[in-house]
Design a protein around this motif. Structure first.
Motif, PDB file in Angstrom:
ATOM      1  N   GLY A  67       0.799  -1.228   0.000  1.00  0.00           N
ATOM      2  CA  GLY A  67       0.000   0.000   0.000  1.00  0.00           C
ATOM      3  C   GLY A  67       0.824   1.267   0.000  1.00  0.00           C
TER       4      GLY A  67
ATOM      5  N   LYS B 145      -4.016   7.693  -4.948  1.00  0.00           N
ATOM      6  CA  LYS B 145      -3.829   6.279  -4.619  1.00  0.00           C
ATOM      7  C   LYS B 145      -4.006   6.056  -3.122  1.00  0.00           C
ATOM      8  CE  LYS B 145       0.304   5.726  -6.523  1.00  0.00           C
ATOM      9  NZ  LYS B 145       1.512   5.023  -7.044  1.00  0.00           N
TER      10      LYS B 145
ATOM     11  N   VAL C  76      -6.540   3.786  -0.813  1.00  0.00           N
ATOM     12  CA  VAL C  76      -6.016   2.904   0.235  1.00  0.00           C
ATOM     13  C   VAL C  76      -6.704   3.190   1.560  1.00  0.00           C
ATOM     14  CG1 VAL C  76      -3.979   2.391   1.646  1.00  0.00           C
ATOM     15  CG2 VAL C  76      -3.774   2.492  -0.838  1.00  0.00           C
TER      16      VAL C  76
ATOM     17  N   HIS D 149      -2.247  -1.954  -4.592  1.00  0.00           N
ATOM     18  CA  HIS D 149      -2.620  -1.078  -3.492  1.00  0.00           C
ATOM     19  C   HIS D 149      -3.912  -1.538  -2.815  1.00  0.00           C
ATOM     20  CE1 HIS D 149       0.429   1.615  -5.186  1.00  0.00           C
ATOM     21  NE2 HIS D 149       0.382   2.279  -4.046  1.00  0.00           N
TER      22      HIS D 149
END
Length: 363
Positions: free
Chosen positions: A105, A122, A126, A304
């Motif tokens: 992650g 991103k 997450v 991720h």
């Protein structure tokens, strides 16, 4: 003596926690303080700078927690890290899962919030997925599996699991132990180090100590006027809380989703998460480092997503993340926190080695 107003005091605890978290977010963003990055730097480059900063933060936190305890400002028994039930199976497995997940992650829970503040979409994904996985592991389908497996691997200790209690030390000896460990650790971290890059860790430790005081002293009522029982105000765990960033992700999503429900109230974990994000965002904007960033390809997204799920499941199972156990928990000198922290490091190390081998095969 005037009877304290729990509502007004709770608001003060939330605001002070938020303010400390803003400072923490700015510090983490400027210094690139990161537990996963510390392990990766050692493995990839042999550079221990970020690990030394983390160690210095821990040294300051241990000394601060010890001083607060010795002066009667806080009660170590008020932390859930020091409970007499040692859930060694949960600490071990949860730590391994979380450690591997934070590599996939691109950072631990705290680093995820810092990256969101810097424009990283991103990390936003997450955070949301980690929060959903944490919700499931707190009281959903994963919680059932956790309860029926690793949570039953426990050792009932005759006293609290923090080192001073296990050694049956008196108040003076407890303080001497905490300060002695802190001095030795700080000396090791500062010896032959690049001080300018390591010293921000001391500020991280001081902010954690501040949060312990806010939650464990300012927010503590020996007798709540409604229940006539001791209470720690504005905490989800009903104990004093330091910094942790996995379960609060679940609480944040729950609060946002059911905002109109009067039973859903703000807790320090939520305000700390929001404050950390804001502080990192302001720091990134002021320094010209704010950048929008998204996934490169579907494989990057999948990586991720898997890491987020592992962090949510592992962080709740281990009773904390690399920040929650590695700093907050270890500052209490709890044995369970040591098990979780070592397992997180091992999980991160193993996943970094696997990733390096995978890239070599692709090359």
């Amino acid at each position: 003596m005037a009877t304290p107003d729990p509502a007004a005091l709770s608001t003060l605890v939330l605001w002070l926690g938020f303010g400390l978290a803003v400072l923490l977010g700015a510090t983490l963003q400027r210094s690139h303080f990161c537990s996963m990055g510390a392990v990766a730097d050692i493995l990839s480059f042999g550079d221990s700078t970020r690990a030394r900063a983390f160690g210095l933060a821990l040294a300051v936190a241990i000394a601060g927690f010890g001083l607060l305890s010795a002066s009667g400002q806080i009660d170590p028994a008020g932390s859930f890290y020091t409970l007499p039930t040692l859930q060694w199976g949960s600490h071990l497995l949860g730590g391994l899962i979380f450690g591997a997940g934070m590599v996939l992650g691109s950072g631990c829970g705290a680093r995820t919030l810092v990256r969101i503040g810097g424009g990283n979409l991103k990390s936003l994904v997450v955070f949301v997925v980690m929060g959903i996985a944490a919700q499931a592991t707190l009281r959903g389908v994963t919680a059932v599996a956790r309860d029926r497996s690793v949570d039953r691997l426990v050792v009932a200790l005759p006293t609290r699991q923090d080192l001073p209690s296990l050694l049956q030390l008196g108040p003076s000896a407890q303080l001497a132990l905490a300060l002695g460990l802190a001095v030795v650790l700080a000396g090791l971290m500062l010896w032959r180090s690049r001080w300018k890059e390591v010293l921000p860790g001391a500020l991280v430790g001081l902010l954690l100590v501040g949060q312990w005081w806010v939650s464990g002293h300012l927010g503590y009522l020996p007798e709540h006027p409604d229940t006539l029982e001791p209470a720690y105000l504005a905490t989800a765990s009903r104990a004093m809380e330091g910094y942790n960033f996995v379960s609060p992700a679940a609480f944040t999503l729950d609060w946002l989703t059911y905002f109109s429900d009067s039973n859903r109230v703000l807790t320090v974990g939520i305000t700390i998460s929001l404050g950390l994000m804001l502080g990192a965002g302001l720091s990134a904007w002021q320094s010209g480092q704010f950048r929008w960033e998204s996934f490169r390809n579907p494989a990057d997204l999948g990586r991720h997503l898997l890491g987020a799920v592992m962090m949510g499941v592992g962080g709740v199972t281990a009773l904390g993340c690399s920040f929650g156990q590695g700093l907050s928990g270890l500052s209490t000198l709890a044995v369970g926190s040591l098990i979780s922290t070592l397992a997180i490091i091992a999980g991160a190390w193993a996943m970094l080695r696997w990733e390096a081998a995978r890239l070599e095969r692709l090359a």
